[in-house]
Design an enzyme around this catalytic site. Structure first.
Site, PDB file in Angstrom:
ATOM      1  N   HIS A 135      29.733  55.259  31.074  1.00 17.24           N
ATOM      2  CA  HIS A 135      29.076  54.968  32.350  1.00 17.24           C
ATOM      3  C   HIS A 135      29.828  53.876  33.101  1.00 17.24           C
ATOM      4  CE1 HIS A 135      26.158  53.595  35.291  1.00 17.24           C
ATOM      5  NE2 HIS A 135      26.072  52.421  34.679  1.00 17.24           N
ATOM      6  N   ASP A 140      50.323  58.919  59.704  1.00 14.41           N
ATOM      7  CA  ASP A 140      49.797  59.304  58.396  1.00 14.41           C
ATOM      8  C   ASP A 140      49.994  58.111  57.490  1.00 14.41           C
ATOM      9  OD1 ASP A 140      49.430  60.701  55.768  1.00 14.41           O
ATOM     10  OD2 ASP A 140      49.340  62.453  57.072  1.00 14.41           O
ATOM     11  N   TRP A 193      32.785  49.011  28.370  1.00 17.47           N
ATOM     12  CA  TRP A 193      33.882  49.203  29.326  1.00 17.47           C
ATOM     13  C   TRP A 193      34.866  48.052  29.258  1.00 17.47           C
ATOM     14  CZ3 TRP A 193      35.686  47.116  34.148  1.00 17.47           C
ATOM     15  CH2 TRP A 193      35.067  45.922  34.523  1.00 17.47           C
ATOM     16  N   SER A 232      47.992  55.702  39.063  1.00 13.27           N
ATOM     17  CA  SER A 232      47.434  56.235  40.301  1.00 13.27           C
ATOM     18  C   SER A 232      47.073  55.117  41.270  1.00 13.27           C
ATOM     19  CB  SER A 232      46.204  57.080  39.972  1.00 13.27           C
ATOM     20  OG  SER A 232      45.375  57.193  41.088  1.00 13.27           O
ATOM     21  N   SER A 233      46.379  54.104  40.759  1.00 11.44           N
ATOM     22  CA  SER A 233      45.948  53.002  41.634  1.00 11.44           C
ATOM     23  C   SER A 233      47.129  52.258  42.205  1.00 11.44           C
ATOM     24  CB  SER A 233      45.129  51.982  40.858  1.00 11.44           C
ATOM     25  OG  SER A 233      43.895  52.493  40.570  1.00 11.44           O
ATOM     26  N   HIS A 257      38.463  40.321  36.376  1.00 12.59           N
ATOM     27  CA  HIS A 257      37.781  39.644  37.457  1.00 12.59           C
ATOM     28  C   HIS A 257      38.295  40.066  38.831  1.00 12.59           C
ATOM     29  CE1 HIS A 257      35.042  37.221  39.511  1.00 12.59           C
ATOM     30  NE2 HIS A 257      36.051  36.936  40.309  1.00 12.59           N
ATOM     31  N   GLU A 280      39.440  42.741  39.524  1.00 14.74           N
ATOM     32  CA  GLU A 280      38.912  44.101  39.651  1.00 14.74           C
ATOM     33  C   GLU A 280      37.547  44.121  40.343  1.00 14.74           C
ATOM     34  OE1 GLU A 280      39.899  47.137  39.046  1.00 14.74           O
ATOM     35  OE2 GLU A 280      37.953  48.117  39.255  1.00 14.74           O
ATOM     36  N   TYR A 296      36.439  42.150  42.526  1.00 19.32           N
ATOM     37  CA  TYR A 296      36.618  41.933  43.966  1.00 19.32           C
ATOM     38  C   TYR A 296      37.303  43.113  44.624  1.00 19.32           C
ATOM     39  CZ  TYR A 296      34.669  37.498  43.075  1.00 19.32           C
ATOM     40  OH  TYR A 296      33.802  36.541  42.673  1.00 19.32           O
ATOM     41  N   SER A 303      31.706  44.784  57.988  1.00 19.45           N
ATOM     42  CA  SER A 303      32.171  44.069  59.169  1.00 19.45           C
ATOM     43  C   SER A 303      32.471  45.014  60.322  1.00 19.45           C
ATOM     44  CB  SER A 303      33.431  43.267  58.850  1.00 19.45           C
ATOM     45  OG  SER A 303      33.182  42.393  57.785  1.00 19.45           O
ATOM     46  N   HIS A 305      35.334  32.997  33.256  1.00 19.58           N
ATOM     47  CA  HIS A 305      33.882  32.817  33.353  1.00 19.58           C
ATOM     48  C   HIS A 305      33.130  33.944  32.655  1.00 19.58           C
ATOM     49  CE1 HIS A 305      34.101  34.877  37.551  1.00 19.58           C
ATOM     50  NE2 HIS A 305      33.854  35.785  36.636  1.00 19.58           N
ATOM     51  N   HIS A 306      33.870  34.973  32.240  1.00 18.20           N
ATOM     52  CA  HIS A 306      33.239  36.026  31.436  1.00 18.20           C
ATOM     53  C   HIS A 306      33.252  35.665  29.959  1.00 18.20           C
ATOM     54  CE1 HIS A 306      33.020  38.930  34.758  1.00 18.20           C
ATOM     55  NE2 HIS A 306      34.100  38.323  35.187  1.00 18.20           N
ATOM     56  N   THR A 359      32.689  33.324  50.309  1.00 17.63           N
ATOM     57  CA  THR A 359      31.756  34.441  50.389  1.00 17.63           C
ATOM     58  C   THR A 359      30.598  34.076  51.302  1.00 17.63           C
ATOM     59  OG1 THR A 359      32.312  34.802  48.077  1.00 17.63           O
ATOM     60  CG2 THR A 359      30.614  36.193  49.011  1.00 17.63           C
ATOM     61  N   LYS A 384      31.401  34.580  54.839  1.00 18.86           N
ATOM     62  CA  LYS A 384      31.259  35.972  55.268  1.00 18.86           C
ATOM     63  C   LYS A 384      29.803  36.296  55.568  1.00 18.86           C
ATOM     64  CE  LYS A 384      35.144  38.206  53.774  1.00 18.86           C
ATOM     65  NZ  LYS A 384      35.296  39.293  54.598  1.00 18.86           N
ATOM     66  N   ARG A 389      22.149  42.904  26.420  1.00 12.68           N
ATOM     67  CA  ARG A 389      22.633  44.177  26.947  1.00 12.68           C
ATOM     68  C   ARG A 389      23.247  45.011  25.823  1.00 12.68           C
ATOM     69  NH1 ARG A 389      28.189  42.393  30.057  1.00 12.68           N
ATOM     70  NH2 ARG A 389      28.311  44.618  30.418  1.00 12.68           N
TER      71      ARG A 389
END
Ligand code: HEA
Ligand code: HEA
Ligand code: CUA
Ligand code: CU
Lengths: 532, 392, 300
Positions: free
Chosen positions: A78, A107, A143, A171-172, A255, A257, A259, A270, A304-305, A330, A333, A452
């Site tokens: 998931h 293009d 994950w 790919s990315s 991390h 990722e 963002y 926006s 921080h994880h 943030t 924004k 979790r």
């Protein structure tokens, strides 16, 4: 312009090919955008169904539907599918559709590579999903696939998981290189960087993040591969390695990722809020700087994880302070969006509803993120449902809502037809209620102490889990309505005008609806300079 | 539209806004009265640290709620009042340097306000010096082992602590009792008002040892030892969980800590030490097949069943079947060896650290003769013991 | 920046079958590779993995060949504008940046174990209590006594910096110069010199690979330094191995460029293919210098 070029130019007068081969062979950014978007939606359904398996199992205490091994596979798949299969490709799809139209490019810069970036994905996810049917089952280590659970103790399918991640990474990276090059090199003459729509800005920065961190992810899965098959000791203290090394490298990717999954959303919102507030975006410049600051900070907060892994106190403090700082850009924004709405002349069509819900619910998620950043408190929150609540608030009513807002906002431009507004609003309200019923109670369950990745739980968590599961099904099934609305809109409906929304700004609204197969074969003349 | 009309519309907009606000406050407050907060919030716990953490949590939570109320309040107000349907005309401003500075700088001060107490609490938590008691906490798939460290290894007390809830309860074949999934066979026992240091490590994958009431959560990482500590102030039973995904039974390895008065603790410790001595007496005697099979069955159910399953079939390929194949019907020495020493880099643990020689002998014998394996041979505790001693 | 050139037409190819074959090729390659590894670990002897892998590599190589041919052909047909070339330049630069980040992960790992983990397991710093699990362990770098020698074999020694690695450094640095000379030759339009310098560069690259292979042989056979000999071997072989793989790729690129140079493809204004290969070569060189300093000089 030489005659030769003209010769090879004739395809510009053609429309798309017919049949399946149109999609397989296409080099057209709009076709590829469409492919990405459908692929992403399919993955959202697959990942969503896995979430529903999880929620159904957690509806009540006890093991009803699945055994713990399978539950772990569901959680893992998931997370992986939603992150890499649903959200990221959706944003790449939006970039493909919109970036060339927004900057007046013919293009994407490297069209064949663009097609390659997309077509790797079905193979990668096909391989990932096939692990469900392998002996020993699919990846079951979360994950975040922490070693050594994902190395020494993993099912054999981990090898294919690793290669699937490599493929997604390739790919990315190619997709992002395309975006960066397009933005830097193909802007309409006279469009300066600070004239670009914010969506383009956010994607420029996102692409940069992707190119910087996807290779690091490739590096860490490669180390895993070596530990598993070639006896290296990266994550094994017995050989002088360290399981925590895995986490450092993973989160150095992980991390940024997160963002990557939110910056394009900021861009979408926006674009939408000013349109429906009929007022210019407040603080364009500070929006750009804030995006850049968030991206910069995202590289230096990864641990921080890992507050509970036993890092030295200096590390804990540093990562806490750095993480807290992200609240500042943030916040800028969020305040800018509010200021854009302030004194506007607002209407509340579906895209606007999703955008406003985004601002509110993302902020809730951001504030809980800030709480997680406070180390001593995180010792209590970490790996509980409080964290699950946090990241679903930023991801589901965050990223996913922004994608839906984008879909409603640009669908008329893509298809030439208006979507059904009543159904759209219904979809919004069902989703809004569903998402909150699902994820708000998870804050409570988490604070009360439910960890979790648990297939079963103690009795005191029963009530709120039940509520959460009910919400998940409401939210999940309302997405079928979304599917229906999109198909209906593609098939027909009220014809959209070229401008679609009164007061919408940007080059994409100057071309016909639906957007012609080829736009801006010759660069457009820009409207009068917006900022000056 | 004339000027007055516009103003009227504007005013009715404000009125609508007010009405909504009042309604929202009413709903919000009635709901908070109904809810039982203690079940929804973090525990205050029973140590000085845990209370500090709770206060910190409430502080940052309060700040976040306040920010939320202000930001959302302004947004909602604007949504209710600045709408086209009320004839509100859009303003034309699009930036304000003053405002933008303000909302960059004010948050920084708010953040400093949070960081200061957080830093001091963290410093306290990290100071694990001057411990009265050292306990090694070792995570296993899927149970905990506690060792009361002592300069004299012979005095060390060591035992496993695993889930007590029977599978019937989680497979819904029996009613779920109180403390469902939160009870263990051997709780960790500590004295109150003593500084207890936990040295946390793991035998296989990463686990995490969390007792909410102590505000202690530390990852157990194989090959590394991390420290944490607690001074518990009230006697009682405190329950915790493993909080790092550690494989299939991650959800089934709870923690129970019993905090008792000092003298009760001492009695308990003495009893445990005596127990350890008693065990070695049983090792010397010769056991009958029936005795071994009977003990073996209980040991198997307690220690082996999670992986190799009650019927011995395992969950291949992760956990091999022991029925009709492999070591369980093959070479006896190899069979004893894998149970005693485990297999490095796999979930099969070295059970010499967890079981006494009699239990190992019993479980090996059981495996060789249960489920139709019927090999017929048996192994005596003293032989197993000889093996273990030889290794040391 | 884009303003001067955008008025030229930007070539957008009509559809292309290349990408789907490339996707299929890369998929088959990794799927086959995965099967090979799992067959190896499970000890089954099946050649399913090898077959798929070979097929995938074939598809991939063929596709790449046609892809690059197509690009060269289009370039010769003057379908590419100045702006298109700029896209290629940007594209290659960002690709190299991504490669830099890939190596950064491994350098980061080296840095972390070298400066922290070794001491922690040895009993120092805040994770020092870990030492109670490894009482016989003495912290040192290079790590010649693994905490658990039963699983990770103990190497007798490591490769010193001032033998082969120094020679390799000289080889690669020199090759960076020679490839630049080739570039100058292109600017001067002297085909013989282009070919000459390219041949020298390729020869240096091959020589480098040869030396490295010999070094691995030494490590494995005489020093017992293997992938399985703990974290020193792990970081050593991963860094030098991936670097070696990149040298191999770079050499292949240069060989292709040699072929193209012989056909007279490159001119002062039209030599992007060559430049890309040359940048790649410089990048590989820079990585080596880092490696030389961090892995060999201060690492041994
Ligand atoms: C889109 C994805 C996304 C986003 C945007 C964020 C944003 C943030 N996240 Fe989140 N996070 C995740 C996705 C995301 N996160 C995921 C997936 C995980 C779990 C991974 C896993 O373990 O599986 C996670 C986990 C996670 C953790 C680890 C928790 C744990 O495991 O113990 C932490 C800890 O610091 C954290 C912090 C933050 C912070 C500080 C922000 C900030 O960026 C938020 C900033 C926003 C605001 C603060 C709100 C708006 C600001 C204002 C209104 C201004 C005024 C405010 C103040 C002055 C306070 N996140
Ligand atoms: C972008 C990312 C994303 C998104 C969109 C979601 C969406 C959802 N997530 Fe997910 N989630 C993650 C990212 C995401 N999640 C991550 C990273 C983790 C951590 C994994 C880990 O621990 O390793 C996680 C973990 C996670 C957990 C914790 C599992 C655990 O710890 O064991 C839970 C539990 O409730 C959950 C629930 C949900 C739900 C109900 C949704 C819903 O929003 C989904 C709704 C969508 C659908 C339901 C599909 C569409 C609907 C239909 C097709 C209708 C028809 C349906 C049927 C016929 C059945 N998620
Ligand atoms: Cu042990 Cu989770
Ligand atoms: Cu993060």
């Amino acid at each position: 312009m030489s005659a030769v070029i003209e010769n090879h130019h004739d395809d510009h007068h053609h429309g798309p090919d017919k049949g399946l081969m149109r999609w397989v062979l296409t080099t057209n950014h709009k076709d590829i955008g469409t492919l990405y978007l459908w692929f992403s939606f399919a993955m959202f359904l697959v990942g969503g169904c896995m979430a529903l398996v999880i929620r159904a199992e957690l509806f009540q205490p006890g093991l009803q539907l699945v055994v713990p091994e399978f539950f772990n596979q569901m959680t893992t798949m998931h997370g992986l599918i939603m992150v890499f299969g649903a959200v990221m490709p959706a944003f790449v799809g939006l970039a493909n559709w919109l970036v060339p139209m927004m900057i007046g490019a013919p293009d994407m810069a490297l069209p064949r590579m663009n097609n390659y970036s997309f077509w790797i994905l079905p193979f990668a996810f096909g391989m990932l999903l096939s692990t469900l049917f392998m002996e020993g089952g699919a990846p079951n280590f979360g994950w975040t696939f922490y070693a050594p659970l994902s190395t020494e103790y993993a099912p054999p399918s981990v090898t294919f998981f690793i290669f699937a991640v490599h493929l997604m990474g390739i790919s990315s990276i190619m997709g992002s290189i395309n975006v960066v090059v397009t933005i830097l090199n193909l802007r309409a003459p006279g469009m300066r960087l600070m004239d670009m729509p914010l969506f383009v800005w956010t994607w420029l920065i996102t692409a940069y993040l992707l190119i910087a961190v996807m290779p690091v992810l490739a590096g860490v899965v490669t180390m895993m591969l070596m530990d598993i098959h070639f006896g290296t000791a990266f994550f094994n203290a017995g050989g002088g390695g360290d399981p925590v090394l895995f986490q450092h490298v993973f989160w150095f990717f992980g991390h940024p990722e997160v963002y990557i999954m939110i910056l394009p959303a900021f861009g979408v919102v926006s674009a939408i809020i000013p349109t429906f507030a009929r007022k210019k975006l407040f603080g364009y410049d500070s929006m750009v700087y804030a995006t850049a600051s968030i991206a910069f900070l995202s590289f230096i907060v990864w641990a921080h994880h890992m507050f509970t892994v036993g890092m030295p106190i200096a590390g804990e403090l540093y990562f806490m302070y750095a993480t807290m700082l992200i609240a500042v850009p943030t916040g800028v924004k969020v305040f800018n969006w509010v200021a854009t709405m302030w004194q506007g002349s607002m209407t509340f069509e579906t895209p606007m509803l999703f955008a406003i819900a985004f601002v509110i619910l993302f902020t809730i998620g951001g504030l809980s993120g800030l709480m997680l950043a406070i180390v001593p408190a995180d010792f209590q929150y970490h790996d509980t449902y409080f964290v699950v609540a946090h990241f679903h608030y930023v991801l589901v009513p965050g990223s996913i809502f922004s994608i839906m807002a984008a879909a409603y906002y640009w669908l008329p431009k893509w298809t030439g037809n208006m979507y059904d507004e009543t159904l759209g609003k219904t979809h919004f309200w069902l989703s809004f209620v569903g998402v909150n019923v699902t994820f708000f109670p998870q804050h409570f369950i988490g604070l009360a102490g439910m960890p979790r990745r648990y297939p079963d739980y103690a009795l005191q968590f029963a009530d709120w889990n039940m509520v959460s599961s009910v919400g998940a099904f409401i939210f999940g099934f309302s997405q079928l309505l979304f599917l229906f609305i999109v198909i209906k809109c593609v098939m027909g409906g009220k014809k959209a005008t070229d401008e679609v929304w009164d007061g919408a700004e940007g080059l994409e609204w100057t071309i016909a609806s639906p957007a012609p197969y080829h736009t801006f074969s010759t660069p457009p003349a820009l409207p009068e300079r917006a900022t000056a | 539209m004339t000027g007055t009309e516009k103003r009227d519309q504007g005013r009715s907009g404000y009125l609508i806004g007010l009405k909504w606000l009042i309604a929202a406050i009413a709903v919000g407050s009635s709901w908070s009265v109904l809810a039982d907060w203690s079940a929804l919030n973090m525990t205050q716990g029973v140590t000085e640290i845990s209370r500090e953490v709770y206060d910190l949590h409430m502080l940052i939570f309060g700040i976040c709620v306040l920010i939320g109320v202000i930001v959302f309040g302004i947004m909602i107000w604007s949504m209710l009042v600045h709408r086209k349907s009320l004839g509100h005309e859009p303003a034309t401003f699009s930036h304000s340097t003053k405002l933008e500075y303000a909302w960059t700088i004010i948050p920084i001060f708010i953040l400093i306000g949070m960081a200061v107490p957080a830093t001091s609490t963290l410093r306290d938590m990290y100071d694990s010096s001057n411990a009265d008691i050292d306990i090694e906490v070792r995570g296993y798939q899927w149970k905990w082992q506690y060792t009361y460290l002592n300069d004299d290894p012979a005095q060390e007390v060591k035992f496993m602590s695993s889930l007590l809830t029977p599978p019937d309860e989680f497979y819904n074949r029996a009613p779920k009792r109180e403390h469902y999934l939160s009870d263990v066979d051997n709780p960790l026992v500590i004295p109150i008002n003593k500084r207890v240091r936990f040295l946390i490590t793991s035998n296989d994958v990463i686990h995490s040892w969390w007792v909410p009431d102590f505000a202690v959560k530390k990852d157990a990482i194989p090959g590394f030892v991390h420290e944490s500590w607690a001074v518990v102030e009230e006697p009682g039973i405190y329950r915790g969980k493993c909080t790092e995904l550690c494989g299939k039974d991650h959800g089934f390895m709870p923690i129970v800590v019993k905090a008792v008065e000092q003298d009760e603790y001492e009695n308990w410790l003495a009893m445990k030490q005596q127990e350890a001595k008693d065990v070695y007496e049983t090792v010397g005697k010769t056991w009958s097949m029936a005795e071994l099979m009977e003990t073996g069955e209980t040991v198997y159910a307690q220690h082996c069943q999670t992986c190799h399953q009650a019927n011995g079939q395992g969950i291949p390929p992760a956990f091999p079947s022991l029925v009709g194949q492999g070591m369980a019907i093959g070479d006896l020495d190899a069979h004893v060896d894998i149970v005693v020493n485990g297999k490095a880099g796999s979930a099969m643990q070295a059970f010499a650290a967890q079981l006494n020689p009699a239990e190992i002998a019993a479980v090996v014998t059981y495996e060789r003769n249960a489920w139709g394996n019927d090999v017929g041979d048996l192994v005596q505790p003293r032989e197993v013991n000889a093996l273990i001693v030889a290794k040391e | 920046m884009s303003s001067e050139s955008t008025y030229e037409s930007y070539y957008v190819p009509h559809n292309s079958p290349l990408p789907i074959f490339a996707s299929l090729g890369i998929f088959l390659t990794v799927y086959g590779g995965g099967n090979i590894l799992n067959e190896m670990s499970a000890g089954t002897d099946s050649n399913f993995g090898a077959t798929v892998f070979a097929l995938g590599s074939l598809v991939m190589a063929t596709t790449l060949f046609f892809w690059f041919s197509k690009v060269i052909e289009e370039n010769h047909a003057k379908m590419y504008s100045q702006q298109m070339n700029k896209s290629f330049v940007w594209g290659m630069s960002w690709f190299i940046f991504s490669e830099v980040m890939f190596f950064a992960a491994f350098f980061g790992a080296l840095f972390y174990v070298r400066f922290w983990v070794v001491d922690w397991i040895g009993g120092e710093g805040e994770r020092g209590p870990s030492n109670m699990l490894w009482p016989d362990y003495v912290p040192q770098w290079p790590l010649l006594n693994n905490p658990n020698p039963e699983i990770f074999s103990t190497p007798q020694g490591v490769i010193g910096a001032w033998g082969l690695p120094l020679i390799n450094t000289i080889l690669l640095v020199t090759s960076s110069f020679t490839v630049t000379f080739a570039h100058h030759a292109i600017n001067d339009g002297e085909r013989k010199k282009i070919i000459g310098w390219l041949v020298v560069t390729i020869a240096l690259g091959v020589l480098f690979l040869f030396c490295q292979a010999y070094e691995y042989y030494e490590a494995y056979v005489h020093l017992g330094l293997t992938l399985n000999s703990g974290i020193f071997g792990s970081t050593f072989f991963m860094l030098t191995g991936f670097h070696g793989a990149h040298v191999t790729i770079g050499t292949i690129m240069l060989i292709v460029m040699l072929g193209r140079a012989m056909k007279g493809h490159f001119t002062k204004t039209d030599c992007f293919g060559f430049e890309a290969a040359a940048w790649y070569w410089h990048f590989v060189d820079v990585v080596w210098l880092l490696l030389f300093v961090l892995v060999y000089v201060i690492g041994t």
